[in-house]
Design a protein around this motif. Structure first.
Motif, PDB file in Angstrom:
ATOM      1  N   THR A   1       0.788  -1.136   0.160  1.00 57.77           N
ATOM      2  CA  THR A   1      -0.013   0.025   0.255  1.00 57.77           C
ATOM      3  C   THR A   1       0.888   1.330  -0.131  1.00 57.77           C
ATOM      4  O   THR A   1       0.445   2.361  -0.453  1.00 57.77           O
ATOM      5  CB  THR A   1      -1.029  -0.036   1.288  1.00 57.77           C
ATOM      6  OG1 THR A   1      -0.133  -0.253   2.502  1.00 57.77           O
ATOM      7  CG2 THR A   1      -2.094  -1.201   1.069  1.00 57.77           C
ATOM      8  N   SER A   2       2.092   1.214   0.629  1.00 56.79           N
ATOM      9  CA  SER A   2       2.881   2.298   0.520  1.00 56.79           C
ATOM     10  C   SER A   2       3.294   2.815  -1.107  1.00 56.79           C
ATOM     11  O   SER A   2       3.704   3.800  -1.222  1.00 56.79           O
ATOM     12  CB  SER A   2       4.310   1.920   1.241  1.00 56.79           C
ATOM     13  OG  SER A   2       5.151   1.044   0.826  1.00 56.79           O
ATOM     14  N   LEU A   3       3.205   2.008  -1.903  1.00 60.13           N
ATOM     15  CA  LEU A   3       3.672   2.293  -3.122  1.00 60.13           C
ATOM     16  C   LEU A   3       2.776   3.209  -4.000  1.00 60.13           C
ATOM     17  O   LEU A   3       2.851   3.693  -4.857  1.00 60.13           O
ATOM     18  CB  LEU A   3       3.844   1.052  -4.019  1.00 60.13           C
ATOM     19  CG  LEU A   3       4.496   0.002  -3.617  1.00 60.13           C
ATOM     20  CD1 LEU A   3       4.554  -1.259  -4.586  1.00 60.13           C
ATOM     21  CD2 LEU A   3       6.009   0.834  -3.816  1.00 60.13           C
ATOM     22  N   ARG A   4       1.545   3.304  -3.388  1.00 54.45           N
ATOM     23  CA  ARG A   4       0.643   4.320  -3.938  1.00 54.45           C
ATOM     24  C   ARG A   4       0.019   4.086  -5.307  1.00 54.45           C
ATOM     25  O   ARG A   4       0.016   4.762  -6.077  1.00 54.45           O
ATOM     26  CB  ARG A   4       0.883   5.941  -3.724  1.00 54.45           C
ATOM     27  CG  ARG A   4       1.164   6.194  -2.515  1.00 54.45           C
ATOM     28  CD  ARG A   4       1.278   7.949  -2.301  1.00 54.45           C
ATOM     29  NE  ARG A   4       2.063   8.429  -3.199  1.00 54.45           N
ATOM     30  CZ  ARG A   4       3.358   8.651  -2.916  1.00 54.45           C
ATOM     31  NH1 ARG A   4       3.915   8.115  -1.821  1.00 54.45           N
ATOM     32  NH2 ARG A   4       4.151   9.303  -3.803  1.00 54.45           N
ATOM     33  N   LEU A   5      -0.219   2.707  -5.580  1.00 58.57           N
ATOM     34  CA  LEU A   5      -0.774   2.227  -6.794  1.00 58.57           C
ATOM     35  C   LEU A   5      -2.058   1.838  -6.680  1.00 58.57           C
ATOM     36  O   LEU A   5      -2.786   1.435  -5.524  1.00 58.57           O
ATOM     37  CB  LEU A   5       0.169   1.260  -7.239  1.00 58.57           C
ATOM     38  CG  LEU A   5       1.602   1.377  -7.510  1.00 58.57           C
ATOM     39  CD1 LEU A   5       2.571  -0.098  -7.660  1.00 58.57           C
ATOM     40  CD2 LEU A   5       1.735   2.356  -8.555  1.00 58.57           C
ATOM     41  N   GLY A   6      -2.687   1.717  -7.704  1.00 59.61           N
ATOM     42  CA  GLY A   6      -4.155   1.004  -7.556  1.00 59.61           C
ATOM     43  C   GLY A   6      -4.267  -0.277  -7.470  1.00 59.61           C
ATOM     44  O   GLY A   6      -3.101  -1.064  -7.666  1.00 59.61           O
ATOM     45  N   ILE A   7      -5.256  -0.669  -6.701  1.00 58.37           N
ATOM     46  CA  ILE A   7      -5.256  -2.061  -6.277  1.00 58.37           C
ATOM     47  C   ILE A   7      -6.461  -2.547  -6.743  1.00 58.37           C
ATOM     48  O   ILE A   7      -7.665  -1.838  -6.494  1.00 58.37           O
ATOM     49  CB  ILE A   7      -5.155  -2.270  -4.709  1.00 58.37           C
ATOM     50  CG1 ILE A   7      -3.742  -1.521  -4.434  1.00 58.37           C
ATOM     51  CG2 ILE A   7      -5.338  -3.555  -4.282  1.00 58.37           C
ATOM     52  CD1 ILE A   7      -3.614  -1.696  -2.875  1.00 58.37           C
ATOM     53  N   VAL A   8      -6.779  -3.805  -7.111  1.00 55.22           N
ATOM     54  CA  VAL A   8      -8.037  -4.385  -7.661  1.00 55.22           C
ATOM     55  C   VAL A   8      -8.446  -5.765  -6.981  1.00 55.22           C
ATOM     56  O   VAL A   8      -7.515  -6.660  -6.824  1.00 55.22           O
ATOM     57  CB  VAL A   8      -8.259  -4.261  -9.348  1.00 55.22           C
ATOM     58  CG1 VAL A   8      -7.026  -5.270  -9.904  1.00 55.22           C
ATOM     59  CG2 VAL A   8      -9.589  -4.848  -9.938  1.00 55.22           C
ATOM     60  N   ASP A   9      -9.671  -6.166  -6.939  1.00 51.20           N
ATOM     61  CA  ASP A   9      -9.829  -7.391  -6.437  1.00 51.20           C
ATOM     62  C   ASP A   9     -10.461  -8.318  -7.497  1.00 51.20           C
ATOM     63  O   ASP A   9     -11.384  -7.603  -8.289  1.00 51.20           O
ATOM     64  CB  ASP A   9     -10.776  -7.241  -5.172  1.00 51.20           C
ATOM     65  CG  ASP A   9     -10.074  -6.844  -3.884  1.00 51.20           C
ATOM     66  OD1 ASP A   9     -10.915  -6.372  -2.880  1.00 51.20           O
ATOM     67  OD2 ASP A   9      -8.752  -7.135  -3.813  1.00 51.20           O
ATOM     68  N   PHE A  10     -10.187  -9.498  -7.472  1.00 49.65           N
ATOM     69  CA  PHE A  10     -10.988 -10.409  -8.610  1.00 49.65           C
ATOM     70  C   PHE A  10     -11.345 -11.576  -7.771  1.00 49.65           C
ATOM     71  O   PHE A  10     -10.877 -12.848  -7.948  1.00 49.65           O
ATOM     72  CB  PHE A  10      -9.993 -11.055  -9.681  1.00 49.65           C
ATOM     73  CG  PHE A  10      -9.497  -9.969 -10.687  1.00 49.65           C
ATOM     74  CD1 PHE A  10     -10.092  -8.953 -10.908  1.00 49.65           C
ATOM     75  CD2 PHE A  10      -8.043  -9.933 -11.214  1.00 49.65           C
ATOM     76  CE1 PHE A  10      -9.689  -7.841 -11.663  1.00 49.65           C
ATOM     77  CE2 PHE A  10      -7.632  -8.926 -11.968  1.00 49.65           C
ATOM     78  CZ  PHE A  10      -8.610  -8.080 -12.305  1.00 49.65           C
ATOM     79  N   PRO A  11     -12.302 -11.334  -6.830  1.00 48.50           N
ATOM     80  CA  PRO A  11     -12.850 -12.560  -5.978  1.00 48.50           C
ATOM     81  C   PRO A  11     -13.557 -13.803  -6.583  1.00 48.50           C
ATOM     82  O   PRO A  11     -13.546 -14.626  -6.342  1.00 48.50           O
ATOM     83  CB  PRO A  11     -13.701 -11.823  -5.097  1.00 48.50           C
ATOM     84  CG  PRO A  11     -14.378 -10.380  -6.010  1.00 48.50           C
ATOM     85  CD  PRO A  11     -13.249 -10.191  -6.573  1.00 48.50           C
ATOM     86  N   ALA A  12     -14.145 -13.249  -8.099  1.00 49.04           N
ATOM     87  CA  ALA A  12     -14.500 -14.322  -8.891  1.00 49.04           C
ATOM     88  C   ALA A  12     -13.637 -15.289  -9.494  1.00 49.04           C
ATOM     89  O   ALA A  12     -13.927 -16.361  -9.813  1.00 49.04           O
ATOM     90  CB  ALA A  12     -15.697 -13.822  -9.839  1.00 49.04           C
ATOM     91  N   VAL A  13     -12.440 -15.026  -9.275  1.00 48.83           N
ATOM     92  CA  VAL A  13     -11.227 -15.583 -10.031  1.00 48.83           C
ATOM     93  C   VAL A  13     -10.309 -16.264  -9.220  1.00 48.83           C
ATOM     94  O   VAL A  13     -10.185 -17.398  -9.225  1.00 48.83           O
ATOM     95  CB  VAL A  13     -10.380 -14.658 -11.066  1.00 48.83           C
ATOM     96  CG1 VAL A  13      -9.510 -15.514 -11.734  1.00 48.83           C
ATOM     97  CG2 VAL A  13     -11.527 -14.028 -12.051  1.00 48.83           C
TER      98      VAL A  13
END
Length: 526
Positions: free
Chosen positions: A233-245
């Motif tokens: 989280t310290s990288l300040r990059l976007g984060i995405v979840d793929f809970p269906a995969v």
């Protein structure tokens, strides 16, 4: 008759004229020679210019050809990112379904990170120790006992899409790591590669690889899993979840029998599977890492305490996700869609220094003012964030006119702000609006945040990009903290990215009561 003196004078004048004429002739010849040389040099320079121009045109043509096939890259460390149980159990059919689902999830996220996303192809590279992963999945009763029982799944995954590959990185130590690092370095600066989705955040060893790209969320997006390390989280990059995969919880570690008949839980090695089961760890220890709950544990996977994704003592409701810094945000896991969120630049506007405090107290003194020279242009600050020009606070008389108009019929935002209404048979008011009421409506709409924030470049966006209320620090304000911590001083005026009437984003009309609206923009009921 001329005398001797006069004849001598005339002879002297003739001599002087002859000498002067000779000098003029010599000078003229020199000028003609220099002019001839200049013409020759000009012809040479023009020839060189034509060659350089032709070379540049060829280069531009090659450059255009290079970006004819844009794509996004999805890098997955398959030893840490395991597909959901139902997909793995389905064997070959599950591999095909997994590829289709991953392709759909990535395609759904693309418009948020890439322009002209419909033109981008998707390239997926999954690297894993197939034998070790098959063994771990076999012990979890998800695949058969064969040595490479996951091979049909991987082969079907590879066949289902042209640019999808599930690659066996062998059982060598750090085999998958080496492949992922080299692939990332190869495509990180490639002009055809428009974005990289990085799925390796269970392993803090990749931090050094991603650190040079800190804050470049337009270039890299992280994919989260159950073993997601909070250090990313310290990288300040976007984060995405793929809970269906992908699985949201890790595979369990396997117990091994000792000589006295008791069982010890041994962690799996990288050559077997790098996955750590934090739920099992919590069951075998009484100490739970409280820092992991808030996303601030600096030890990552080496922490001696248990990293539990959902602690029963601090569990969030099923319909929410706990974000790394402790905030709670909506999830779409129930619908099988990805959940995209970005770190808010780690801004803490409530802990401002004295200069920032003064800027908020007298904000309107720093905000830009619209002039005829800047009409139609967008003001931006030193960080490239969009600002709004100052809108005077409505007077009580203007509020009174607006209130009377709203009591008759609610005005249509799009019609009055964009001179057009895309909704057929719209039930809102489209009749001519008084200038005073239009001023109040403009002020009200600036109190609603633009979803694109400082990156908005729409010519006719009527929502707010920075809070214009002096002394407001975000508490109770519709505009988020990000819009209270921006630098309000304009450094440039830029042309809009879309012409008026071409922006397809539209905001719903305010549904709050008049008292709530007036309070939010600093007005008062009349």
């Amino acid at each position: 008759m001329l005398g001797d003196a006069e004849l001598e004078a005339l002879d002297a004048q003739l001599g002087d004229f002859s000498v002067s004429s000779t000098k003029h002739h010599d000078i003229l010849q020199a000028v003609i020679q220099k002019y001839g040389k200049l013409l020759e040099n000009y012809r040479i320079l023009r020839s060189d210019y034509e060659e350089e121009k032709e070379s540049r045109e060829r280069y531009k043509k090659l450059s255009r050809e290079r970006v004819h096939n844009p794509f996004v890259l999805v890098l997955v460390d398959g030893d840490g990112y395991i597909f959901n149980d139902d997909l793995v159990r389905a064997n070959a059919e599950g591999g095909s379904n997994a590829a289709q689902m991953l392709n759909s999830c990535i395609r759904e996220c693309l418009p948020n990170v890439v322009r002209n996303s419909d033109q981008c192809r998707i390239m997926v590279r999954i690297y894993a120790n197939l034998a070790g992963l098959s063994k771990a999945l076999s012990k979890a009763k998800l695949v058969g006992p064969e040595k490479r029982s996951l091979a049909p799944f991987a082969a079907s995954f590879t066949r289902s899409q042209d640019l999808f590959d599930f690659i066996d990185a062998d059982d060598k130590k750090e085999g998958a790591d080496f492949k992922i690092r080299e692939m990332f370095r190869l495509f990180a600066e490639n002009s055809q590669c428009k974005h990289i989705f990085f799925a390796g955040c269970h392993d803090t060893g990749y931090l050094s690889l991603l650190t040079p790209y800190r804050g470049k969320s337009d270039r890299i997006t992280l994919v989260r899993t159950g073993a997601f390390s909070s250090e990313y989280t310290s990288l300040r990059l976007g984060i995405v979840d793929f809970p269906a995969v992908f699985r949201t919880f890790s595979l369990p570690t396997m117990p091994t029998a000792t000589n006295n008949g008791t069982k010890n839980v041994l962690p799996l090695q990288r050559s077997q599977s790098p996955i750590i089961d934090h739920k099992s760890a919590a069951a075998n220890t009484t100490r739970v890492c409280k820092y992991f709950q808030t996303g601030s544990c600096r030890f990552g996977s080496t922490c001696a305490n248990a990293h539990v994704i959902h602690d029963v003592r601090r569990a969030a409701p099923p319909e929410t996700n706990i974000l790394p810094w402790g905030a709670i945000g909506p999830t779409m896991a129930a619908q099988g869609s990805p959940t995209l969120w970005k770190p808010p630049n780690f801004v803490q506007p409530l802990a401002m220094d004295g200069a920032q405090q003064r800027n908020r107290d007298n904000l309107t003194d720093d905000l830009p003012i619209s002039t005829p020279q800047t009409e139609g242009m967008i003001p931006v600050n030193k960080d490239g964030e969009r600002l709004d020009t100052v809108i005077p606070k409505p007077t009580p008389e203007e509020w009174s006119i607006y209130n009377q108009r709203v009591k008759q019929q609610k005005p249509c935002n799009n019609f009055y702000m964009r001179n057009q209404c895309p909704i057929p048979n719209c039930t809102l008011d489209h009749t001519p609006l008084e200038p005073e009421a239009l001023h109040v409506l403009t002020c009200i709409l600036k109190g609603y945040p633009c979803p694109r924030k400082g990156g908005c470049r729409s010519a006719d966006c009527y929502n707010g990009h920075i809070c214009q209320k002096n002394g407001c620090y975000g508490k109770g304000c519709r505009l988020n903290y990000y819009m209270h911590s921006m630098d309000p001083k304009v450094t440039d005026w830029v042309m809009p990215a879309s012409l008026p009437g071409t922006d397809d984003s539209s905001e719903e009309s305010p549904t709050e009561s008049l008292e709530e609206i007036m309070s939010s923009v600093g007005g008062a009921p009349v």
